[in-house]
Design a protein around this motif. Structure first.
Motif, PDB file in Angstrom:
ATOM      1  N   GLY A 109      73.041  43.712 -45.387  1.00  0.00           N
ATOM      2  CA  GLY A 109      72.684  44.426 -46.616  1.00  0.00           C
ATOM      3  C   GLY A 109      72.787  45.930 -46.435  1.00  0.00           C
ATOM      4  O   GLY A 109      73.040  46.424 -45.324  1.00  0.00           O
TER       5      GLY A 109
ATOM      6  N   ASP B 138      70.625  48.115 -46.245  1.00  0.00           N
ATOM      7  CA  ASP B 138      69.598  48.737 -45.402  1.00  0.00           C
ATOM      8  C   ASP B 138      69.991  48.776 -43.930  1.00  0.00           C
ATOM      9  O   ASP B 138      69.269  49.345 -43.112  1.00  0.00           O
TER      10      ASP B 138
ATOM     11  N   SER C 280      64.910  48.619 -43.778  1.00  0.00           N
ATOM     12  CA  SER C 280      63.869  47.825 -44.448  1.00  0.00           C
ATOM     13  C   SER C 280      62.722  47.475 -43.502  1.00  0.00           C
ATOM     14  O   SER C 280      61.592  47.299 -43.944  1.00  0.00           O
TER      15      SER C 280
ATOM     16  N   ASP D 199      65.504  51.771 -56.448  1.00  0.00           N
ATOM     17  CA  ASP D 199      66.641  50.872 -56.393  1.00  0.00           C
ATOM     18  C   ASP D 199      67.773  51.551 -57.142  1.00  0.00           C
ATOM     19  O   ASP D 199      67.781  51.612 -58.355  1.00  0.00           O
TER      20      ASP D 199
END
Lengths: 135, 224
Positions: free
Chosen positions: A9, A11, A27, A123
């Motif tokens: 992802g 992150d 994260s 986000d």
């Protein structure tokens, strides 16, 4: 082992500083030091080479499976769907030269500080912060 | 109660600065001074800060980054106890009083934080936002002497992560990071602020911060 691996992802971010690879999971706030063997393997995986193709060009003593397992355990990679990238001549030469076991150093001394950073409060895709469901 | 200085680094913060300054001035005890460091803003940040008068001082510099602006404020501050606030965040009543009391009890080798609650810019705080430990500049209160032990705040490339770096170095220097278990500050979420969204250059700032920490750890572990 014949599927390519994708980063787990947005992150997961990484960069080499003077040849020293560092991978950060934004994260969890954990970060990872890679020894030179691990850095070669990570770069190949990030370029889309599948583990089976790496194994085929490594010395038998190199424990690729444990290394891949550690990447999964630390939620750095997931199996991807796209076709793997072929091994280049340059990579083949690098893989043949590896004699050291690939190793990950795991650090969590900054994790609470990184997790507390405001980057986690928004986000970008949504344009607004993600808010936990109430209740 | 000892007097204290408030330091607010501000970059293009015209939308939010007045509220931030007001939330600092409303504390009991009141700050001796509120130093707004205008970090090369192109909006009305400077005139808003200058309009307050009283304890609010304005320092303007060419744009150098949030860490550098914070250091400018520290250099100008007259008091030995320093409290920091980002120009888009807010303090709640009673914040500083509780932190001063805690600092008095534990001593100057502690950095004192509080919890923070999120709210969205343009909407009233409904008390329902996410609560988290405010391990950030906006809740930090400390004795000036802590800085001598940690060294300066340095902006990494990408201008994010400077406080992660500095708090990490604080721990390595033996200072404690205490988070009071009360929500005493609000974190504003607004598009366009430095911490909003993601980009590669900013991620690189974080990576530089953790790489530097890793090198320090390796150096400590390596036999001399």
């Amino acid at each position: 082992m014949d599927k390519r691996l994708d980063l787990a992802g947005p992150d997961i971010v990484f960069e080499e500083f003077d040849g020293d690879l560092v991978v950060l999971n934004l994260s969890t706030g954990r970060y990872f030091g890679f020894n030179p063997s691990a850095a070669v393997l990570w770069s190949a995986l990030a370029a889309g080479v599948c583990p089976a193709d790496l194994q085929a060009h490594l010395a038998p003593a190199i424990d690729l499976a444990t290394f891949i397992g550690a990447l999964h355990e630390n939620a750095l990679v997931v199996e991807g769907d796209e076709a793997p990238t072929p091994v280049t001549d340059d990579l083949r030469a690098q893989l043949a030269k590896l004699t050291e076991q690939p190793q990950l150093e795991i650090y969590d001394d900054l994790s609470d500080l990184i997790v507390a950073d405001p980057i986690h409060d928004s986000d970008a895709a949504q344009g607004w912060p993600v808010r936990p469901a109430q209740g | 109660m000892p007097g204290y200085s408030v330091i607010i680094p501000a970059f293009n913060a015209a939308r939010t600065l007045a509220e931030a300054v007001q939330s600092a001035c409303a504390q009991t005890p009141a700050p001796v001074e509120v130093i707004v460091v205008n970090d090369g803003s192109s909006d009305d940040t400077a005139s808003i800060a200058a309009g307050f008068g009283g304890p609010v001082r304005l320092i303007s510099q060419t744009n150098a980054g949030p860490g550098a602006a914070t250091m400018t404020g520290i250099a100008a501050a007259r008091m030995s106890v320093l409290a920091f606030l980002d120009a888009d965040d807010l303090w709640l009543p009673g914040k500083v009083a509780r932190q001063l009391e805690h600092l008095r009890q534990v001593g100057s080798d502690h950095l004192v934080f509080t919890q923070m609650r999120q709210f969205r810019h343009g909407l009233p705080d409904d008390g329902q936002g996410k609560v988290a430990d405010g391990l950030s500049r906006s809740t930090l209160l400390m004795h000036r002497s802590a800085l001598d032990r940690i060294g300066p705040i340095v902006d990494p490339v990408g201008r994010r992560g400077e406080m992660i770096d500095w708090f990490g170095r604080a721990r390595e220097a033996g200072l404690a990071l205490d988070v009071l278990p009360q929500v005493l500050a609000l974190r504003r979420i607004l598009p366009g602020s430095l911490s909003w969204g993601r980009d590669a250059q900013a991620d690189s700032g974080y990576l530089r911060v953790v790489h530097a920490a890793m090198l320090r750890r390796r150096q400590k572990q390596a036999p001399e």
